[in-house]
Design a protein around this motif. Structure first.
Motif, short mmCIF file in Angstrom:
data_model
loop_
_atom_site.label_atom_id
_atom_site.label_comp_id
_atom_site.label_asym_id
_atom_site.label_seq_id
_atom_site.Cartn_x
_atom_site.Cartn_y
_atom_site.Cartn_z
N ARG A 327 0.83 -1.21 0.00
CA ARG A 327 0.00 0.00 0.00
C ARG A 327 0.87 1.26 0.00
O ARG A 327 0.61 2.21 -0.74
CB ARG A 327 -0.91 -0.01 1.23
N ALA A 328 1.90 1.26 0.82
CA ALA A 328 2.80 2.41 0.89
C ALA A 328 3.53 2.60 -0.44
O ALA A 328 3.70 3.73 -0.91
CB ALA A 328 3.79 2.23 2.02
N ALA A 329 3.97 1.50 -1.07
CA ALA A 329 4.66 1.59 -2.36
C ALA A 329 3.73 2.17 -3.42
O ALA A 329 4.16 2.99 -4.25
CB ALA A 329 5.15 0.21 -2.78
N ALA A 330 2.47 1.77 -3.41
CA ALA A 330 1.51 2.29 -4.38
C ALA A 330 1.28 3.79 -4.17
O ALA A 330 1.21 4.56 -5.14
CB ALA A 330 0.20 1.52 -4.27
N ARG A 331 1.15 4.20 -2.92
CA ARG A 331 0.96 5.62 -2.64
C ARG A 331 2.19 6.44 -3.04
O ARG A 331 2.07 7.58 -3.49
CB ARG A 331 0.63 5.83 -1.16
N PHE A 332 3.37 5.86 -2.88
CA PHE A 332 4.60 6.53 -3.27
C PHE A 332 4.61 6.79 -4.77
O PHE A 332 4.92 7.90 -5.22
CB PHE A 332 5.80 5.67 -2.86
N HIS A 333 4.26 5.80 -5.57
CA HIS A 333 4.18 5.98 -7.01
C HIS A 333 3.18 7.07 -7.38
O HIS A 333 3.47 7.94 -8.22
CB HIS A 333 3.79 4.67 -7.70
N ALA A 334 2.01 7.02 -6.78
CA ALA A 334 0.98 8.02 -7.08
C ALA A 334 1.44 9.42 -6.70
O ALA A 334 1.14 10.40 -7.39
CB ALA A 334 -0.31 7.67 -6.33
N SER A 335 2.20 9.52 -5.62
CA SER A 335 2.70 10.83 -5.16
C SER A 335 3.68 11.42 -6.17
O SER A 335 3.64 12.62 -6.46
CB SER A 335 3.38 10.67 -3.80
N LEU A 336 4.58 10.60 -6.69
CA LEU A 336 5.55 11.08 -7.67
C LEU A 336 4.85 11.52 -8.95
O LEU A 336 5.20 12.56 -9.52
CB LEU A 336 6.57 9.99 -7.97
N ALA A 337 3.88 10.76 -9.40
CA ALA A 337 3.14 11.12 -10.61
C ALA A 337 2.43 12.46 -10.43
O ALA A 337 2.45 13.31 -11.33
CB ALA A 337 2.14 10.03 -10.97
N GLN A 338 1.85 12.65 -9.27
CA GLN A 338 1.15 13.91 -8.99
C GLN A 338 2.13 15.09 -8.97
O GLN A 338 1.84 16.17 -9.50
CB GLN A 338 0.42 13.82 -7.65
N ALA A 339 3.30 14.88 -8.38
CA ALA A 339 4.30 15.95 -8.30
C ALA A 339 4.83 16.32 -9.69
O ALA A 339 5.02 17.50 -10.00
CB ALA A 339 5.45 15.52 -7.39
#
Length: 412
Positions: A327-339
């Protein structure tokens, strides 16, 4: 099996799969030496030798209106690869049956390919590493638009300021013949330098050091969790706080490595990219995930922006994520894409190029593409050239022919 000598060794090609279609990750058997057409407004009046980088090395020759890229040679840290590299240069030279007018290499002064270029006695053109990544992708797209924003996220590369770049946002303007760094990931230190490339847990300590804003903090509990011995912990703590043998980097690849260590996925690597791959594979187990907000903040006066990854690292360190690394890894990917999408919006450039080894990560590639397209951006990706350093030589050719070889910092 046979006992005949191999005249021209060549590896198998490797192809990845993304939503938009296949992506070449290693361009070799079955693809090389198929030529690429240079952009319609670009021509090499005399053969130009481009010797690529250090990792995933391949060489290229631009002549007339086409470019030939050799099969991937490999990591030039190995003598056998260096011998293959020299044979590839001889092969492309013999195919053109003429002398090279100049040689183009990476700006890194210690690459084997750079030393080789300097030994030839030809005019040498040096090209900044991440710029070569961006231009390689533009070669696939007929030269692309006159102005574009490149997102070059890789492992490690030589920056003009002497630091280790690799989480870069660069605007290329062909009419002005300029490339300008407009944003980057927040810098952090790599304790032990090259050792941190092999040990993600060292990257994790570098992230923690930056998270503490440079004030002395108790690294011991985290170091124990990462598998360091007390003597190692004391040494690493000392070099971090004193800035010794701890180069500063903006590397997205090293950020992925640090996250892998903090999530308990990988502390030491046995091959390049292993830790980042495990973060990607963990994220694939989760269908959707909300991003953490990574602030995009201004740097000084008119120096562009930086993406602050600290909220993601703080969240990963939160004990509530210890039992759910996927779950944390998935949120990390989503965070980078958003940035990335936020930086693109601020830069105001319609076309965005995604390049560098980090965009072999299908999760990151697809999430970022979706975000950018939802904002109305045109997204250019690699297909026939690898996103990794296997395409560096192709980008070097365009850099030399277009007269855009270095990256300036934003000052307007």
């Amino acid at each position: 099996m046979h006992d005949r000598p191999i005249a021209r060794p060549i590896d198998d090609s490797v192809v990845g799969r993304a939503a938009g279609g296949p992506v070449l990750l290693r361009r070799a058997r079955g693809f090389a030496l198929a030529p690429f057409a240079l952009p319609p407004d670009t021509e090499a009046p005399a053969p130009l030798l481009c010797v690529g980088g250090q990792m995933e090395n391949a060489i290229a020759v631009a002549a007339g209106r086409r470019l030939l890229l050799s099969p991937q040679v490999g990591d030039l840290s190995h003598p056998a690869a260096v011998a293959a590299f020299r044979r590839a240069v001889d092969l492309l030279g013999s195919l053109h049956q003429t002398e090279f007018a100049a040689v183009v290499c990476d700006a890194h002064p210690d690459y084997v390919s750079t030393h080789y270029a300097e030994s030839l006695g030809l005019p040498v053109v040096r090209v900044q590493h991440h710029l070569a990544h961006l231009l390689a992708c533009l070669l696939e797209h007929g030269g692309g638009p006159k102005r574009m924003l490149g997102v070059a996220w890789d492992g490690t590369g030589y920056g003009p300021d002497g630091t280790v770049w690799d989480g870069e946002f660069i605007v290329v303007d062909r009419e002005r013949r300029s490339a300008t760094r407009v944003a980057h990931l927040r810098p952090f230190r790599l304790p032990g330098g090259e050792a941190a490339v092999r040990e993600p847990r060292r990257c994790a300590l570098g992230l923690w050091h930056e998270l503490s804003d440079g004030t002395p903090a108790q690294l011991a509990p985290l170091a124990v969790r990462l598998g360091f011995k007390p003597q190692e912990t004391a040494l690493l703590e000392a070099i971090l706080w004193r800035g010794l043998q701890s180069p500063v980097t903006t590397s997205a690849g090293r950020l992925f490595d640090g996250i892998a260590a903090l999530l308990g996925l990988r502390q030491k690597m046995t091959f390049e990219g292993q830790a980042a791959m495990e973060v990607e594979f963990a994220a694939e187990q989760v269908t959707t995930a909300d991003p953490w907000h990574l602030p995009v903040t201004a740097i000084g006066s008119g120096q562009g922006w930086q993406v602050d990854w600290r909220p993601a690292v703080a969240a990963v360190l939160d004990p509530t994520h210890s039992g759910n690394p996927a779950r944390a890894a998935a949120r990390f990917h989503a965070s980078l894409a958003q940035a990335i999408a936020e930086v693109a919006q601020r830069a105001g450039v319609p076309t965005v190029v995604l390049t560098g080894g980090c965009f072999q990560n299908v999760q990151l590639l697809e999430l970022t593409t979706e975000r950018l397209q939802s904002q109305g951006h045109t997204v250019l990706q690699h297909r026939d050239l690898p996103p990794n350093d296997g395409a560096i030589a192709a980008g070097q050719a365009l850099a030399a022919l277009w007269g855009i070889t270095t990256v300036a910092s934003r000052s307007d």
